[in-house]
Design an enzyme around this catalytic site. Structure first.
Site, PDB file in Angstrom:
ATOM      1  CG  HIS A 189      -2.526  -0.767   1.289  1.00  0.00           C
ATOM      2  ND1 HIS A 189      -1.505  -1.925   1.221  1.00  0.00           N
ATOM      3  CD2 HIS A 189      -3.308  -0.643   0.038  1.00  0.00           C
ATOM      4  CE1 HIS A 189      -3.041  -3.045   0.470  1.00  0.00           C
ATOM      5  NE2 HIS A 189      -4.517  -1.451  -0.171  1.00  0.00           N
ATOM      6  CD  GLU A 429     -10.285  -7.080  -1.839  1.00  0.00           C
ATOM      7  OE1 GLU A 429      -9.573  -6.160  -2.205  1.00  0.00           O
ATOM      8  OE2 GLU A 429     -10.861  -6.012  -1.214  1.00  0.00           O
ATOM      9  CG  ASP A 453      -5.672  -7.812  -1.196  1.00  0.00           C
ATOM     10  OD1 ASP A 453      -5.244  -8.965  -1.080  1.00  0.00           O
ATOM     11  OD2 ASP A 453      -6.276  -6.874  -1.199  1.00  0.00           O
ATOM     12  CB  CYS A 500     -10.640  -0.509  -8.436  1.00  0.00           C
ATOM     13  SG  CYS A 500     -11.290  -1.410  -7.218  1.00  0.00           S
TER      14      CYS A 500
HETATM   15  C1  PEP Z   1      -7.199  -4.654  -4.782  1.00  0.00           C
HETATM   16  O1  PEP Z   1      -6.772  -5.596  -3.598  1.00  0.00           O
HETATM   17  O2  PEP Z   1      -7.343  -4.857  -5.839  1.00  0.00           O
HETATM   18  C2  PEP Z   1      -7.772  -3.529  -4.317  1.00  0.00           C
HETATM   19  C3  PEP Z   1      -8.305  -2.629  -4.796  1.00  0.00           C
HETATM   20  O3  PEP Z   1      -7.883  -3.086  -2.894  1.00  0.00           O
HETATM   21  P1  PEP Z   1      -6.239  -2.599  -1.935  1.00  0.00           P
HETATM   22  O4  PEP Z   1      -5.291  -2.568  -2.504  1.00  0.00           O
HETATM   23  O5  PEP Z   1      -6.187  -2.189  -1.399  1.00  0.00           O
HETATM   24  O6  PEP Z   1      -6.219  -3.974  -1.218  1.00  0.00           O
HETATM   25 MG    MG Z   2      -7.911  -5.201  -1.823  1.00  0.00          MG
END
Ligand code: PEP
Ligand code: MG
Length: 538
Positions: A189, A429, A453, A500
């Protein structure tokens, strides 16, 4: 000049001054210190420095963030000046003949553990403050280079061993020219944050290599770092920066134009954001909406849960600023690498497979309901939708919907204005969600596929672990088939499906996703115009 090769995790080029910062817990060994007077004096001197740091932070926070945030720093000062806390340290130094550092570290641990064991929830939550305040004192005693927004001068290339999302959020982004770390993968992140802040980042570089140089170059395209670069290298990179600027200007001509293929397939290009501070980039890159507001970032880098009112104000700001464009607010996805001490989540062997996201919300509905109330109330001020992360079963979705209905009834009974017909979607996800997406599609208003994920869980490859990055391949056929399956099942049920995860911005797959029928692609703002160009040329 030293040229180092690491891994590029956020595009861009920075030429700047290096700043080395240390993060993470400070480990202190038990060491004998015979002269108790000297140790106690050292602690007192450090205390004086800590107090002036906290006072400065408090007045700075009061100006930029408000009274509530400033209060945190005054509370830390009160903890450090508390006579019981100081007596504990003094007593330990005198009776056990240990160093000031060791006594402070033990006091921090001891008092935060005592707080954690209390019945009263408010006091339990103060444990994180004690740890933080003691950590500041300890960092001064151990002469660690700590930082706060004021310690990073403009144009700094920040070197660190590792940066957590909280570390990244706490920095004054306007002053950071680039991040260089030894740990951190493309999909951690902190890297995602760097990309959405538009800050170049390179990982896999030993930060100690920076030495005492005054100039460095970080190349977030090739993953290169130059320490003390020669004049001609600087010149070359300056040229490259100019080219990039030109390219950016060319993309500007795409603003206001839709992402539509030659055969007329229209794809919505939305932005992923962490909060209102990203709105400038959303506008600058002409996003058609917000496909993912990672709401958990509002819970990080603070000492306690945000109130319903605070959350409501933030969501309202985003919705009003988007003036009728869609804003999808994801409920909090805390846990795994996104940690906030005050949630008091026990240490886990496998945090990515543990107590995270919707699991926390369903087990602690009081936290969930506050957020849902804030989202639904803010919904009255724009085009809001709510989205739930980490879904693995129908049971969870039904339970979420039940809680959402409860929240609506409560708001209604209280006569508070809110958006009753707010769209509710889920993230696909986990492999489980993709496999049962035919069943889930009947329960919700939309899907958004989280490829970060989905890749980690499908391929059993930790998204944070750089040692196995070759196995973390989002283009793996297994991942692509699950994406395809989820989109088809969404369309069969008559709902929309977006993507996303970071893959939404991967130009190698744009055509594949458009052909699969993705209705929307949501990404860090800076990728919107380049992806628009690809779609328009299809
Ligand atoms: C993902 O897992 O692709 C997602 C968009 O959420 P995050 O990256 O915040 O886990
Ligand atoms: Mg995620």
């Amino acid at each position: 000049m030293i040229k180092l090769k690491g891994r590029a995790v956020s595009e861009g080029i920075a030429i700047g001054r290096p700043v080395f910062i240390e993060t993470g817990d400070i480990k202190v060994k038990r060491e004998k210190a015979e002269d108790s007077l000297v140790e106690w004096r050292r602690v007192n001197e450090a205390l004086g420095k800590a107090v002036s740091e906290l006072d400065a932070l408090s007045s700075e926070a009061k100006d930029s963030l408000g009274e509530a945030e400033a209060g945190v720093f005054s509370a830390h000062r009160a903890i450090l000046e508390d006579s019981t806390f100081l007596d504990f340290i003094k007593d330990m130094i005198e009776t056990e003949k240990v160093s000031g550092e060791y006594a402070v570290a033990r006091a921090g641990e001891n008092f935060s553990e005592t707080f954690l064991a209390m019945e009263d929830e408010y006091i339990r939550e103060r444990a994180a403050d004690v740890k933080d305040a003691a950590g500041r004192l300890l960092s001064i005693l151990t002469e660690r280079k700590t930082w706060g927004s004021r310690h990073i001068p403009e144009g700094s290339v920040v070197f660190a061993h590792e940066l957590t999302p909280t570390d990244t959020l706490q920095m004054n982004r306007k002053n950071v020219a680039a991040f260089v770390t030894s740990l951190g993968s493309t999909n951690s992140h902190a890297a995602i944050l760097a990309r959405s802040m538009g800050i170049p980042a390179v990982t896999g570089i030993d930060p100690e290599a920076v030495g005492k140089t005054s100039t460095v170059i970080a190349d977030g395209y090739e993953g290169l770092v130059y320490i003390d670069p020669e004049e001609d290298v600087i010149e070359e990179y300056r040229k490259r920066q100019k080219e990039l600027l030109r390219e950016k200007e060319e993309l500007e001509s795409l603003k206001g134009k839709p992402a539509v293929t030659g055969s007329g397939k229209r794809v919505l290009l939305y932005a992923n954001i962490g909060g209102p501070s990203d709105l400038e980039a959303v506008k600058a890159n002409d996003a058609e909406g917000i496909g993912l507001l990672r709401s958990e970032f509002l819970y990080l880098s603070r000492e306690d849960y945000p109130s319903e009112e605070e959350l409501f104000q933030v969501y309202r700001t985003v919705l009003e600023s988007m003036a009728g464009k869609k804003v999808i607010i994801r409920t909090l996805d805390i846990g795994s690498d996104k940690k906030a001490d005050y949630f008091n989540i026990a240490e886990e062997e496998n945090p990515a497979l543990g107590f995270r996201a919707i699991r926390i919300c369903l087990k602690r509905p009081e936290i969930f309901k506050i957020q849902l109330r804030a989202i639904m109330r803010a919904g009255a001020y724009g085009n809001a939708a709510v989205m739930y992360p980490m879904i693995t079963s129908l049971r969870e979705v039904r339970e979420i919907k039940r809680i959402a209905e409860e929240v609506k009834s409560e708001l209604e009974a209280e006569g508070i204005e809110f958006k009753r017909d707010i769209e509710q979607g889920i993230m696909i996800e986990t492999p489980a969600a993709a496999i049962i997406s035919d069943l889930l599609a009947g329960e919700v208003d939309f899907f958004s596929i989280g490829t970060n994920d989905l890749t980690q869980y499908t391929l059993a490859a930790d998204r944070q672990n750089t040692d196995i990055s070759e196995f973390y391949d989002p283009c793996n056929e297994a991942v692509l088939r699950l994406i395809d399956m989820a989109i088809k099942n969404a369309h069969t049920a008559g709902i929309k499906a977006g993507i996303c995860g970071e893959l939404a911005a991967d130009p190698r797959l744009t055509e594949t996703f458009v052909n699969m029928g993705a209705d929307e692609l949501s990404m860090s703002p800076r990728y919107i115009l380049p992806i628009r160009r690809i779609i328009r040329s299809m």
